[in-house]
Design an enzyme around this catalytic site. Structure first.
Site, PDB file in Angstrom:
ATOM      1  N   TYR A  60       0.850  -1.201   0.000  1.00 38.70           N
ATOM      2  CA  TYR A  60       0.000   0.000   0.000  1.00 38.70           C
ATOM      3  C   TYR A  60       0.882   1.247   0.000  1.00 38.70           C
ATOM      4  CZ  TYR A  60      -3.968  -3.066   1.187  1.00 38.70           C
ATOM      5  OH  TYR A  60      -4.933  -4.049   1.184  1.00 38.70           O
ATOM      6  N   HIS A 132      -1.432 -12.354   0.946  1.00 42.51           N
ATOM      7  CA  HIS A 132      -2.275 -11.385   0.238  1.00 42.51           C
ATOM      8  C   HIS A 132      -3.004 -12.025  -0.948  1.00 42.51           C
ATOM      9  CE1 HIS A 132      -2.321  -6.732  -0.527  1.00 42.51           C
ATOM     10  NE2 HIS A 132      -3.514  -7.250  -0.614  1.00 42.51           N
ATOM     11  N   SER A 211     -13.250  -3.846   0.811  1.00 42.13           N
ATOM     12  CA  SER A 211     -14.068  -3.048  -0.113  1.00 42.13           C
ATOM     13  C   SER A 211     -15.560  -3.173   0.222  1.00 42.13           C
ATOM     14  CB  SER A 211     -13.800  -3.438  -1.577  1.00 42.13           C
ATOM     15  OG  SER A 211     -12.442  -3.256  -1.912  1.00 42.13           O
ATOM     16  N   PRO A 212     -15.934  -2.969   1.489  1.00 40.33           N
ATOM     17  CA  PRO A 212     -17.341  -3.162   1.887  1.00 40.33           C
ATOM     18  C   PRO A 212     -18.269  -2.109   1.296  1.00 40.33           C
ATOM     19  CG  PRO A 212     -16.097  -2.165   3.686  1.00 40.33           C
ATOM     20  CD  PRO A 212     -15.088  -2.543   2.634  1.00 40.33           C
ATOM     21  N   LEU A 213     -17.667  -1.014   0.796  1.00 43.17           N
ATOM     22  CA  LEU A 213     -18.468   0.044   0.164  1.00 43.17           C
ATOM     23  C   LEU A 213     -18.326  -0.019  -1.360  1.00 43.17           C
ATOM     24  CD1 LEU A 213     -17.490   2.905   2.660  1.00 43.17           C
ATOM     25  CD2 LEU A 213     -19.401   1.280   2.804  1.00 43.17           C
ATOM     26  N   GLY A 216     -16.354   2.791  -2.950  1.00 42.92           N
ATOM     27  CA  GLY A 216     -16.943   4.139  -3.003  1.00 42.92           C
ATOM     28  C   GLY A 216     -18.275   4.186  -3.721  1.00 42.92           C
TER      29      GLY A 216
HETATM   30  N1  LIG Z   1      -7.009  -8.051   0.636  1.00 41.55           N
HETATM   31  C1  LIG Z   1      -7.117  -7.357  -0.463  1.00 41.55           C
HETATM   32  O1  LIG Z   1      -6.733  -7.799  -1.548  1.00 41.55           O
HETATM   33  C2  LIG Z   1      -7.735  -6.000  -0.420  1.00 41.55           C
HETATM   34  C3  LIG Z   1      -8.203  -5.378  -1.599  1.00 41.55           C
HETATM   35  C4  LIG Z   1      -8.770  -4.108  -1.495  1.00 41.55           C
HETATM   36  C5  LIG Z   1      -8.859  -3.487  -0.270  1.00 41.55           C
HETATM   37  N2  LIG Z   1      -8.385  -4.093   0.854  1.00 41.55           N
HETATM   38  C6  LIG Z   1      -8.464  -3.467   2.186  1.00 41.55           C
HETATM   39  O2  LIG Z   1      -9.805  -3.066   2.400  1.00 41.55           O
HETATM   40  C7  LIG Z   1      -9.861  -1.685   2.724  1.00 41.55           C
HETATM   41  C8  LIG Z   1     -11.156  -1.083   2.215  1.00 41.55           C
HETATM   42  O3  LIG Z   1     -11.356  -1.372   0.844  1.00 41.55           O
HETATM   43  P1  LIG Z   1     -11.336  -0.257  -0.287  1.00 41.55           P
HETATM   44  O4  LIG Z   1     -10.639   0.941   0.226  1.00 41.55           O
HETATM   45  O5  LIG Z   1     -10.861  -0.915  -1.509  1.00 41.55           O
HETATM   46  O6  LIG Z   1     -12.868   0.029  -0.536  1.00 41.55           O
HETATM   47  P2  LIG Z   1     -14.065   0.661   0.292  1.00 41.55           P
HETATM   48  O7  LIG Z   1     -13.720   0.765   1.717  1.00 41.55           O
HETATM   49  O8  LIG Z   1     -15.265  -0.103  -0.119  1.00 41.55           O
HETATM   50  O9  LIG Z   1     -14.196   2.097  -0.359  1.00 41.55           O
HETATM   51  C9  LIG Z   1     -13.238   3.079  -0.226  1.00 41.55           C
HETATM   52  C10 LIG Z   1     -13.717   4.290  -1.000  1.00 41.55           C
HETATM   53  O10 LIG Z   1     -14.939   4.735  -0.446  1.00 41.55           O
HETATM   54  C11 LIG Z   1     -14.878   6.110  -0.108  1.00 41.55           C
HETATM   55  N3  LIG Z   1     -15.619   6.266   1.160  1.00 41.55           N
HETATM   56  C12 LIG Z   1     -15.370   5.645   2.342  1.00 41.55           C
HETATM   57  N4  LIG Z   1     -16.314   5.968   3.251  1.00 41.55           N
HETATM   58  C13 LIG Z   1     -17.165   6.834   2.627  1.00 41.55           C
HETATM   59  C14 LIG Z   1     -18.332   7.507   3.026  1.00 41.55           C
HETATM   60  N5  LIG Z   1     -18.843   7.360   4.253  1.00 41.55           N
HETATM   61  N6  LIG Z   1     -18.960   8.308   2.123  1.00 41.55           N
HETATM   62  C15 LIG Z   1     -18.472   8.470   0.889  1.00 41.55           C
HETATM   63  N7  LIG Z   1     -17.355   7.827   0.432  1.00 41.55           N
HETATM   64  C16 LIG Z   1     -16.717   7.018   1.307  1.00 41.55           C
HETATM   65  C17 LIG Z   1     -13.416   6.428   0.011  1.00 41.55           C
HETATM   66  O11 LIG Z   1     -13.215   7.758  -0.445  1.00 41.55           O
HETATM   67  P3  LIG Z   1     -12.531   8.895   0.447  1.00 41.55           P
HETATM   68  O12 LIG Z   1     -11.154   8.447   0.733  1.00 41.55           O
HETATM   69  O13 LIG Z   1     -12.594  10.083  -0.453  1.00 41.55           O
HETATM   70  O14 LIG Z   1     -13.395   9.025   1.668  1.00 41.55           O
HETATM   71  C18 LIG Z   1     -12.764   5.451  -0.962  1.00 41.55           C
HETATM   72  O15 LIG Z   1     -12.729   6.002  -2.240  1.00 41.55           O
HETATM   73  C19 LIG Z   1      -8.595  -1.110   2.095  1.00 41.55           C
HETATM   74  O16 LIG Z   1      -8.194   0.096   2.705  1.00 41.55           O
HETATM   75  C20 LIG Z   1      -7.609  -2.219   2.345  1.00 41.55           C
HETATM   76  O17 LIG Z   1      -7.112  -2.152   3.678  1.00 41.55           O
HETATM   77  C21 LIG Z   1      -7.840  -5.348   0.783  1.00 41.55           C
END
Ligand SMILES: NC(=O)c1ccc[n+]([C@@H]2O[C@H](COP(=O)([O-])OP(=O)(O)OC[C@H]3O[C@@H](n4cnc5c(N)ncnc54)[C@H](OP(=O)(O)O)[C@@H]3O)[C@@H](O)[C@H]2O)c1
Length: 358
Positions: A60, A132, A211-213, A216
């Protein structure tokens, strides 16, 4: 440093953490630029709000996420170390241009990478170390065996797997206890319910929905989602072109549920979230908690954000209750989502298990 206390959950192998974690990939530029002070401010806010599960990885921001977390432990912050659970990951390598990745899971590589992670984090152990991605060239037994050696040596407390299939989870659990499995899971990505979650239950692990959201899309920003390169969203088939328009249409149904729950609270539709309006992101997270109860899985979702206000908003999901009819309408959406979770079927358990989105 923490001023609040959140409910906790025991994942597996005795690893207890908060029922919501922080996705620390957002401490790098994955979804848009973030400067060092904003990253530090956002991370401190998460910890002050009581979040103790911090989800990072060696790749990251090429280590920037881990280095930002190390600031929690510097100087007078040393006492914070035992009050948080730091997770990192090994196995994905950058090769070539944007979005181009390869996988490595051999023992020598795992042993080399943990040392870099510990130096960047400024600590002598990580609480949870994930494979990973499963390396198709290396038996999962070798990779998990290498992490188990690190447990014996004290560099790692617990073992995690990211994007394994159900069968791979069972094989890994034959080698050593698995504390957590981390895979994408959301209203728009339910494939893990078929094979992964049953295996998670069977081996006694917990589950960390990433990526629970839906990166975004499942938020109040759904109409204006920025998916232009170099933003990481550009590489996801469901977040571009015609697929995005179809999927945005489905978010309207989530927004309708958010509006219903807001009305039921007696709050104006135009109110800010801080005044009690329920957001799309809160409904998305509340749905995950409801599914976890229904499917008897212990979870800690890890939404990522660059904004302290959104950390508060996402934690507000803990107070959102969805009724049976709302859950039924949300449950129906994944089957209609256009585009898989990843462009590369070998990259996810969804692709390797030959599943759709529901
Ligand atoms: N194991 C794996 O292969 C893997 C893959 C992907 C992710 N991950 C992990 O999972 C975590 C979360 O996944 P992700 O970041 O991919 O996706 P996510 O949490 O589903 O979405 C993140 C996005 O949503 C936006 N966001 C968050 N809260 C919000 C809200 N309340 N209102 C509006 N927009 C919001 C963020 O924008 P802003 O920053 O502008 O708020 C960002 O662009 C990552 O940080 C990482 O640690 C792991």
């Amino acid at each position: 440093m923490s001023e609040q206390t959140l409910p906790t959950v025991e994942l597996g192998d005795g690893l207890t953490t908060t029922v919501q974690g922080y996705g620390a990939m957002s401490l790098s530029d994955a979804y848009g630029a973030i400067d060092d002070e904003q990253a530090w401010h956002t991370l401190q806010h998460a910890v002050a709000q009581g979040v103790t599960y911090l989800d990072s990885a060696n790749i990251y921001g090429d280590g920037r996420s881990e280095r930002t977390i190390s600031r929690l432990f510097a100087g007078a912050g040393a006492r914070v170390r035992d009050s948080v659970q730091v997770a990192s990951k090994v196995g994905i390598l950058r090769v070539g241009g944007a979005g181009s990745r390869s996988v490595r899971g051999d023992r020598a590589y795992v042993r080399e990478q943990i040392d870099g992670t510990l130096v960047r984090l400024g600590t002598d152990h990580v609480d949870l170390y994930y494979q990973h991605r499963v390396d198709p060239e290396v038996p999962i037994e070798e990779t998990v065996g290498a992490i188990a050696e690190l447990v014996t040596e004290g560099k790692v407390r617990h073992i995690g797997l990211s994007e394994p299939t159900g069968d791979e989870i069972r094989r890994a659990a034959q080698v050593a206890p698995i504390a957590a499995v981390q895979t994408e899971y959301s209203i728009f990505a339910r494939d893990v319910e078929h094979f992964v979650l049953p295996a998670v239950r069977e081996v006694g692990a917990g589950f960390v929905p990433y990526s629970p959201l839906s990166r975004g899309l499942l938020t109040d920003d759904w109409r204006t989602l920025d998916n232009a390169a170099p933003n990481v969203r550009a590489i996801f088939p469901r977040l571009g072109g015609e697929n995005l328009a179809i999927n945005q249409g489905l978010v309207q149904i989530v927004a309708d549920v958010a509006a219903e729950v807001t009305r039921a609270r007696g709050v104006e539709a135009s109110a800010p979230v801080s005044a009690g309006r329920v957001s799309v992101a809160q409904v998305a997270l509340a749905w995950l908690y409801a599914k976890a109860r229904e499917l008897d899985v212990r979870i800690s979702p890890i939404p990522g954000t660059r904004s302290p206000e959104r950390i508060d908003e996402n934690l507000g999901a803990l107070d959102v209750v969805l009724d049976a009819d709302q859950l039924r309408r949300l449950d129906a959406l994944a089957a209609q989502v256009a585009g898989p979770r990843s462009a590369n079927p070998g990259w996810t358990s969804q692709g390797r298990e030959g599943l759709g989105n529901d």
